[in-house]
Design a protein around this motif. Structure first.
Motif, PDB file in Angstrom:
ATOM      1  N   SER A  43       0.764  -1.182   0.055  1.00 13.64           N
ATOM      2  CA  SER A  43       0.028  -0.013  -0.038  1.00 13.64           C
ATOM      3  C   SER A  43       0.773   1.182  -0.017  1.00 13.64           C
ATOM      4  O   SER A  43       1.854   1.255   0.313  1.00 13.64           O
ATOM      5  CB  SER A  43      -0.886   0.003   1.162  1.00 13.64           C
ATOM      6  N   VAL A  44       0.358   2.272  -0.329  1.00  8.57           N
ATOM      7  CA  VAL A  44       0.825   3.704   0.039  1.00  8.57           C
ATOM      8  C   VAL A  44      -0.054   4.403   0.966  1.00  8.57           C
ATOM      9  O   VAL A  44      -1.171   4.066   1.066  1.00  8.57           O
ATOM     10  CB  VAL A  44       0.687   4.459  -1.363  1.00  8.57           C
ATOM     11  N   MET A  45       0.672   4.743   1.848  1.00  9.47           N
ATOM     12  CA  MET A  45      -0.024   5.668   3.113  1.00  9.47           C
ATOM     13  C   MET A  45       0.228   6.911   2.996  1.00  9.47           C
ATOM     14  O   MET A  45       1.161   7.331   2.869  1.00  9.47           O
ATOM     15  CB  MET A  45       0.457   4.720   4.316  1.00  9.47           C
ATOM     16  N   HIS A  46      -0.755   7.675   3.223  1.00 10.98           N
ATOM     17  CA  HIS A  46      -0.793   9.270   3.398  1.00 10.98           C
ATOM     18  C   HIS A  46      -1.397   9.538   4.672  1.00 10.98           C
ATOM     19  O   HIS A  46      -2.556   9.378   4.923  1.00 10.98           O
ATOM     20  CB  HIS A  46      -1.350  10.044   2.151  1.00 10.98           C
ATOM     21  N   THR A  47      -0.680  10.393   5.611  1.00  6.41           N
ATOM     22  CA  THR A  47      -1.191  10.807   6.754  1.00  6.41           C
ATOM     23  C   THR A  47      -1.992  11.989   6.907  1.00  6.41           C
ATOM     24  O   THR A  47      -1.286  13.006   6.127  1.00  6.41           O
ATOM     25  CB  THR A  47      -0.079  10.838   7.797  1.00  6.41           C
ATOM     26  N   LEU A  48      -3.089  12.239   7.416  1.00 12.21           N
ATOM     27  CA  LEU A  48      -3.843  13.340   7.332  1.00 12.21           C
ATOM     28  C   LEU A  48      -3.563  14.144   8.636  1.00 12.21           C
ATOM     29  O   LEU A  48      -3.844  15.329   8.706  1.00 12.21           O
ATOM     30  CB  LEU A  48      -5.360  13.125   7.004  1.00 12.21           C
ATOM     31  N   SER A  49      -3.298  13.364   9.573  1.00 12.94           N
ATOM     32  CA  SER A  49      -2.991  14.068  11.095  1.00 12.94           C
ATOM     33  C   SER A  49      -1.531  13.671  11.219  1.00 12.94           C
ATOM     34  O   SER A  49      -1.013  12.667  10.971  1.00 12.94           O
ATOM     35  CB  SER A  49      -3.970  13.612  11.980  1.00 12.94           C
ATOM     36  N   SER A  50      -0.870  13.952  12.339  1.00 12.58           N
ATOM     37  CA  SER A  50       0.482  13.555  13.132  1.00 12.58           C
ATOM     38  C   SER A  50      -0.075  12.769  14.363  1.00 12.58           C
ATOM     39  O   SER A  50      -1.101  13.097  14.618  1.00 12.58           O
ATOM     40  CB  SER A  50       1.130  14.987  13.675  1.00 12.58           C
ATOM     41  N   PHE A  51       0.742  11.633  14.461  1.00 17.38           N
ATOM     42  CA  PHE A  51       0.201  10.750  15.410  1.00 17.38           C
ATOM     43  C   PHE A  51       1.449   9.964  15.964  1.00 17.38           C
ATOM     44  O   PHE A  51       2.393   9.820  15.112  1.00 17.38           O
ATOM     45  CB  PHE A  51      -0.867   9.925  14.962  1.00 17.38           C
ATOM     46  N   ARG A  52       1.350   9.185  17.092  1.00 18.11           N
ATOM     47  CA  ARG A  52       1.931   8.178  17.318  1.00 18.11           C
ATOM     48  C   ARG A  52       1.258   6.877  17.716  1.00 18.11           C
ATOM     49  O   ARG A  52       0.038   6.869  18.158  1.00 18.11           O
ATOM     50  CB  ARG A  52       2.915   8.527  18.561  1.00 18.11           C
ATOM     51  N   ARG A  53       1.898   5.556  17.195  1.00 22.80           N
ATOM     52  CA  ARG A  53       1.218   4.537  17.170  1.00 22.80           C
ATOM     53  C   ARG A  53       2.319   3.340  17.392  1.00 22.80           C
ATOM     54  O   ARG A  53       3.535   3.383  17.298  1.00 22.80           O
ATOM     55  CB  ARG A  53       0.683   4.091  15.804  1.00 22.80           C
ATOM     56  N   ARG A  54       1.740   2.086  18.100  1.00 19.88           N
ATOM     57  CA  ARG A  54       2.696   1.103  18.292  1.00 19.88           C
ATOM     58  C   ARG A  54       1.958   0.013  17.456  1.00 19.88           C
ATOM     59  O   ARG A  54       0.786  -0.267  17.477  1.00 19.88           O
ATOM     60  CB  ARG A  54       2.249   0.745  19.782  1.00 19.88           C
ATOM     61  N   LEU A  55       2.761  -0.549  16.559  1.00 22.87           N
ATOM     62  CA  LEU A  55       2.276  -1.517  15.721  1.00 22.87           C
ATOM     63  C   LEU A  55       2.942  -2.957  16.331  1.00 22.87           C
ATOM     64  O   LEU A  55       4.011  -3.038  16.756  1.00 22.87           O
ATOM     65  CB  LEU A  55       2.854  -1.254  14.434  1.00 22.87           C
ATOM     66  N   GLU A  88      -5.626  12.173  17.478  1.00 21.91           N
ATOM     67  CA  GLU A  88      -6.203  11.540  16.545  1.00 21.91           C
ATOM     68  C   GLU A  88      -5.413  10.969  15.584  1.00 21.91           C
ATOM     69  O   GLU A  88      -4.507  11.618  15.167  1.00 21.91           O
ATOM     70  CB  GLU A  88      -7.388  12.181  15.981  1.00 21.91           C
ATOM     71  N   THR A  89      -5.474   9.769  15.248  1.00 19.49           N
ATOM     72  CA  THR A  89      -4.964   9.022  13.947  1.00 19.49           C
ATOM     73  C   THR A  89      -5.702   9.148  12.633  1.00 19.49           C
ATOM     74  O   THR A  89      -6.799   8.853  12.717  1.00 19.49           O
ATOM     75  CB  THR A  89      -4.538   7.886  14.221  1.00 19.49           C
ATOM     76  N   HIS A  90      -5.323   9.893  11.735  1.00 18.82           N
ATOM     77  CA  HIS A  90      -6.365   9.852  10.477  1.00 18.82           C
ATOM     78  C   HIS A  90      -5.190   9.775   9.096  1.00 18.82           C
ATOM     79  O   HIS A  90      -4.365  10.507   9.022  1.00 18.82           O
ATOM     80  CB  HIS A  90      -6.985  11.243  10.296  1.00 18.82           C
TER      81      HIS A  90
END
Length: 112
Positions: A43-55, A88-90
């Protein structure tokens, strides 16, 4: 059992466009939200918000912090995630319908 994120996490993922070559997903969550395990094709991912995540995938985990407006390649993968930030993650994902099998992923988590 399906691993399609739209089916495993319908409160977070929705299809915004689809044809025979790609599927575009919109993803949204709030701080503290956790997804159930799911798969992404290349996939190609495009972030619409700044965020922090744990995968997390199996015993591996990776913390990711991305700025709004980031566009990155996402190798096929299976994981679950958690919003560990205070925003928020967007995100938009453009999933390719041909390419690597996510069950044969190289072990990478998050964008490459």
């Amino acid at each position: 059992m399906t691993m399609d994120p739209v089916e495993t996490n319908p409160d977070h993922y929705r299809v915004v466009f689809e044809n025979d070559r790609v599927r575009v997903l919109e993803y949204r969550d709030q701080p503290g939200d956790v997804t159930t395990p799911h798969r992404h094709p290349d996939s190609v991912m495009h972030t619409l918000s700044s965020f922090r995540r744990r995968l997390v995938s199996g015993d591996a985990s990776r913390d990711v912090e991305l700025a709004a407006g980031t566009t990155a390649w996402l190798d096929a993968q299976e994981h679950h995630g958690e919003n560990i930030g205070d925003s928020e993650t967007h995100v938009l994902f453009v999933e390719l319908k041909e390419g690597a099998d996510p069950t044969d992923a190289s072990g990478l988590l998050g964008p490459g």
